[in-house]
Scaffold this motif. Structure first.
Motif, PDB file in Angstrom:
ATOM      1  N   UNK A   6       0.802  -1.058   0.073  1.00 26.93           N
ATOM      2  CA  UNK A   6       0.024   0.339  -0.043  1.00 26.93           C
ATOM      3  C   UNK A   6       1.041   1.005  -0.071  1.00 26.93           C
ATOM      4  N   UNK A   7       0.454   2.293  -0.760  1.00 24.79           N
ATOM      5  CA  UNK A   7       1.039   3.358  -0.598  1.00 24.79           C
ATOM      6  C   UNK A   7       0.163   4.525  -0.911  1.00 24.79           C
ATOM      7  N   UNK A   8       0.312   5.566  -0.238  1.00 22.79           N
ATOM      8  CA  UNK A   8      -0.540   6.767  -0.363  1.00 22.79           C
ATOM      9  C   UNK A   8      -0.580   7.585  -1.583  1.00 22.79           C
ATOM     10  N   UNK A   9      -1.699   7.677  -2.054  1.00 27.40           N
ATOM     11  CA  UNK A   9      -2.161   7.921  -3.410  1.00 27.40           C
ATOM     12  C   UNK A   9      -1.118   9.485  -4.048  1.00 27.40           C
ATOM     13  N   UNK A  10      -1.084  10.158  -3.048  1.00 21.34           N
ATOM     14  CA  UNK A  10      -0.303  11.420  -3.196  1.00 21.34           C
ATOM     15  C   UNK A  10       1.166  11.431  -3.104  1.00 21.34           C
ATOM     16  N   UNK A  11       1.833  10.297  -2.811  1.00 20.12           N
ATOM     17  CA  UNK A  11       3.055  10.029  -2.546  1.00 20.12           C
ATOM     18  C   UNK A  11       3.861   9.721  -3.804  1.00 20.12           C
ATOM     19  N   UNK A  12       3.838  10.577  -4.491  1.00 16.27           N
ATOM     20  CA  UNK A  12       4.396  10.378  -5.976  1.00 16.27           C
ATOM     21  C   UNK A  12       5.813   9.952  -5.922  1.00 16.27           C
ATOM     22  N   UNK A  13       6.691  10.428  -4.982  1.00 13.95           N
ATOM     23  CA  UNK A  13       8.028   9.658  -5.019  1.00 13.95           C
ATOM     24  C   UNK A  13       7.818   8.063  -4.827  1.00 13.95           C
ATOM     25  N   UNK A  14       7.192   7.890  -3.739  1.00 15.04           N
ATOM     26  CA  UNK A  14       7.022   6.495  -3.581  1.00 15.04           C
ATOM     27  C   UNK A  14       6.494   5.386  -4.588  1.00 15.04           C
ATOM     28  N   UNK A  15       5.250   6.097  -5.108  1.00 18.40           N
ATOM     29  CA  UNK A  15       4.885   5.559  -6.207  1.00 18.40           C
ATOM     30  C   UNK A  15       5.968   5.202  -7.394  1.00 18.40           C
ATOM     31  N   UNK A  16       6.404   6.094  -7.700  1.00 18.50           N
ATOM     32  CA  UNK A  16       7.310   6.099  -8.738  1.00 18.50           C
ATOM     33  C   UNK A  16       8.395   4.995  -8.491  1.00 18.50           C
ATOM     34  N   UNK A  17       8.920   4.783  -7.245  1.00 19.94           N
ATOM     35  CA  UNK A  17       9.916   3.961  -6.825  1.00 19.94           C
ATOM     36  C   UNK A  17       9.427   2.631  -6.813  1.00 19.94           C
ATOM     37  N   UNK A  18       8.212   2.304  -6.317  1.00 24.94           N
ATOM     38  CA  UNK A  18       7.422   1.200  -6.699  1.00 24.94           C
ATOM     39  C   UNK A  18       7.287   0.532  -8.143  1.00 24.94           C
ATOM     40  N   UNK A  19       6.860   1.751  -8.907  1.00 22.89           N
ATOM     41  CA  UNK A  19       6.694   1.238 -10.497  1.00 22.89           C
ATOM     42  C   UNK A  19       8.027   1.018 -10.943  1.00 22.89           C
ATOM     43  N   UNK A  20       9.081   1.464 -10.559  1.00 24.18           N
ATOM     44  CA  UNK A  20      10.324   1.221 -10.872  1.00 24.18           C
ATOM     45  C   UNK A  20      10.793  -0.276 -10.853  1.00 24.18           C
ATOM     46  N   UNK A  21      10.232  -0.783  -9.669  1.00 27.52           N
ATOM     47  CA  UNK A  21      10.653  -2.224  -9.320  1.00 27.52           C
ATOM     48  C   UNK A  21       9.652  -3.019  -9.829  1.00 27.52           C
ATOM     49  N   UNK A  22       8.668  -2.572 -10.566  1.00 26.59           N
ATOM     50  CA  UNK A  22       7.839  -3.534 -11.169  1.00 26.59           C
ATOM     51  C   UNK A  22       6.397  -3.614 -10.826  1.00 26.59           C
ATOM     52  N   UNK A  23       5.893  -2.670  -9.696  1.00 24.14           N
ATOM     53  CA  UNK A  23       4.666  -2.716  -9.448  1.00 24.14           C
ATOM     54  C   UNK A  23       3.768  -1.854 -10.284  1.00 24.14           C
ATOM     55  N   UNK A  24       2.473  -2.130 -10.230  1.00 27.99           N
ATOM     56  CA  UNK A  24       1.470  -1.224 -10.888  1.00 27.99           C
ATOM     57  C   UNK A  24       0.405  -1.097 -10.200  1.00 27.99           C
ATOM     58  N   UNK A  25      -0.286   0.275 -10.334  1.00 27.64           N
ATOM     59  CA  UNK A  25      -1.529   0.762  -9.461  1.00 27.64           C
ATOM     60  C   UNK A  25      -2.546  -0.259  -9.723  1.00 27.64           C
ATOM     61  N   UNK A  26      -3.279  -0.464  -8.724  1.00 25.47           N
ATOM     62  CA  UNK A  26      -4.157  -1.729  -8.939  1.00 25.47           C
ATOM     63  C   UNK A  26      -5.800  -0.955  -8.449  1.00 25.47           C
ATOM     64  N   UNK A  27      -5.782  -0.638  -6.998  1.00 25.34           N
ATOM     65  CA  UNK A  27      -6.695  -0.044  -6.588  1.00 25.34           C
ATOM     66  C   UNK A  27      -6.699   1.279  -5.677  1.00 25.34           C
ATOM     67  N   UNK A  28      -7.631   2.036  -5.586  1.00 29.78           N
ATOM     68  CA  UNK A  28      -7.592   3.048  -4.540  1.00 29.78           C
ATOM     69  C   UNK A  28      -8.464   2.686  -3.254  1.00 29.78           C
ATOM     70  N   UNK A  29      -7.781   2.926  -2.390  1.00 29.62           N
ATOM     71  CA  UNK A  29      -8.726   2.772  -1.060  1.00 29.62           C
ATOM     72  C   UNK A  29      -9.181   4.212  -0.683  1.00 29.62           C
ATOM     73  N   UNK A  30     -10.689   4.116  -0.227  1.00 25.16           N
ATOM     74  CA  UNK A  30     -11.022   5.410  -0.100  1.00 25.16           C
ATOM     75  C   UNK A  30     -11.456   5.529   1.564  1.00 25.16           C
ATOM     76  N   UNK A  31     -11.420   6.472   1.999  1.00 20.46           N
ATOM     77  CA  UNK A  31     -11.990   6.910   3.554  1.00 20.46           C
ATOM     78  C   UNK A  31     -12.817   8.107   3.685  1.00 20.46           C
ATOM     79  N   UNK A  32     -13.578   7.960   4.731  1.00 19.52           N
ATOM     80  CA  UNK A  32     -14.353   9.274   5.123  1.00 19.52           C
ATOM     81  C   UNK A  32     -14.429   9.265   6.615  1.00 19.52           C
ATOM     82  N   UNK A  33     -13.930  10.355   7.108  1.00 17.73           N
ATOM     83  CA  UNK A  33     -13.804  10.730   8.394  1.00 17.73           C
ATOM     84  C   UNK A  33     -15.342  10.965   9.012  1.00 17.73           C
ATOM     85  N   UNK A  34     -15.914  10.616   9.979  1.00 16.18           N
ATOM     86  CA  UNK A  34     -17.261  10.830  10.693  1.00 16.18           C
ATOM     87  C   UNK A  34     -17.201  11.396  11.988  1.00 16.18           C
TER      88      UNK A  34
END
Length: 153
Positions: A125-153
């Motif tokens: 799991x990686x935070x959607x807006x954490x572009x450096x981490x997303x890029x690092x994982x994509x460089x190792x072969x990972x691809x985006x799969x699903x977005x987890x969503x949340x809502x505080x109440x």
């Protein structure tokens, strides 16, 4: 030439691992307003070092620990075509050593361990807006799969 190596973590590495844990938390805090204020913990590091279903790796340079990551074997959802997968986490590299391929070396060690255990799927799991981490994982072969969503109440 710097030679960075990886190895399995031991309990003797605890001081550095606790510092890395705080580094992970501080890196993720801007992306998640629900993280408790300092001090807080993410991991049971003693368990991660000793449990047979978890492989905790550290990266080392000149006797100094500079990064970490773990793979944890988990049971997959029954509707998936793989009965188990490895969940990856605790991915951290000291800021002064980023951009040197440390994350890639850690990922390679985790992949090799997972393959040796008969695992065919890695997840993280990686935070959607954490572009450096997303890029690092994509460089190792990972691809985006699903977005987890949340809502505080």
């Amino acid at each position: 030439m710097e030679t960075i190596t990886t190895r399995e973590a031991t309990l003797a590495d605890m001081d550095a691992l606790l510092q890395f844990e705080q580094g992970v938390i501080e890196a993720e805090r801007p992306f998640d307003p629900t993280i408790k204020p300092h001090p807080t913990k993410y991991y049971d590091i003693d368990l991660m070092v000793t449990a047979p279903h978890i492989y905790l790796v550290v990266a080392e340079l000149d006797g100094q620990l500079i990064g970490s990551g773990y793979a944890r074997i988990q049971t997959s959802k029954p509707f998936l075509n793989h009965p188990q997968h490895c969940y990856l986490g605790f991915m951290y590299v000291l800021p002064q050593h980023r951009g040197k391929g440390v994350n890639n070396l850690i990922m390679q060690a985790l992949k090799e361990w997972a393959i040796g255990k008969g695992i065919t799927e890695l997840q993280l799991e990686v935070y959607y807006d954490n572009a450096p981490a997303v890029k690092a994982y994509e460089k190792t072969g990972f691809s985006k799969n699903m977005i987890q969503m949340r809502m505080g109440l």
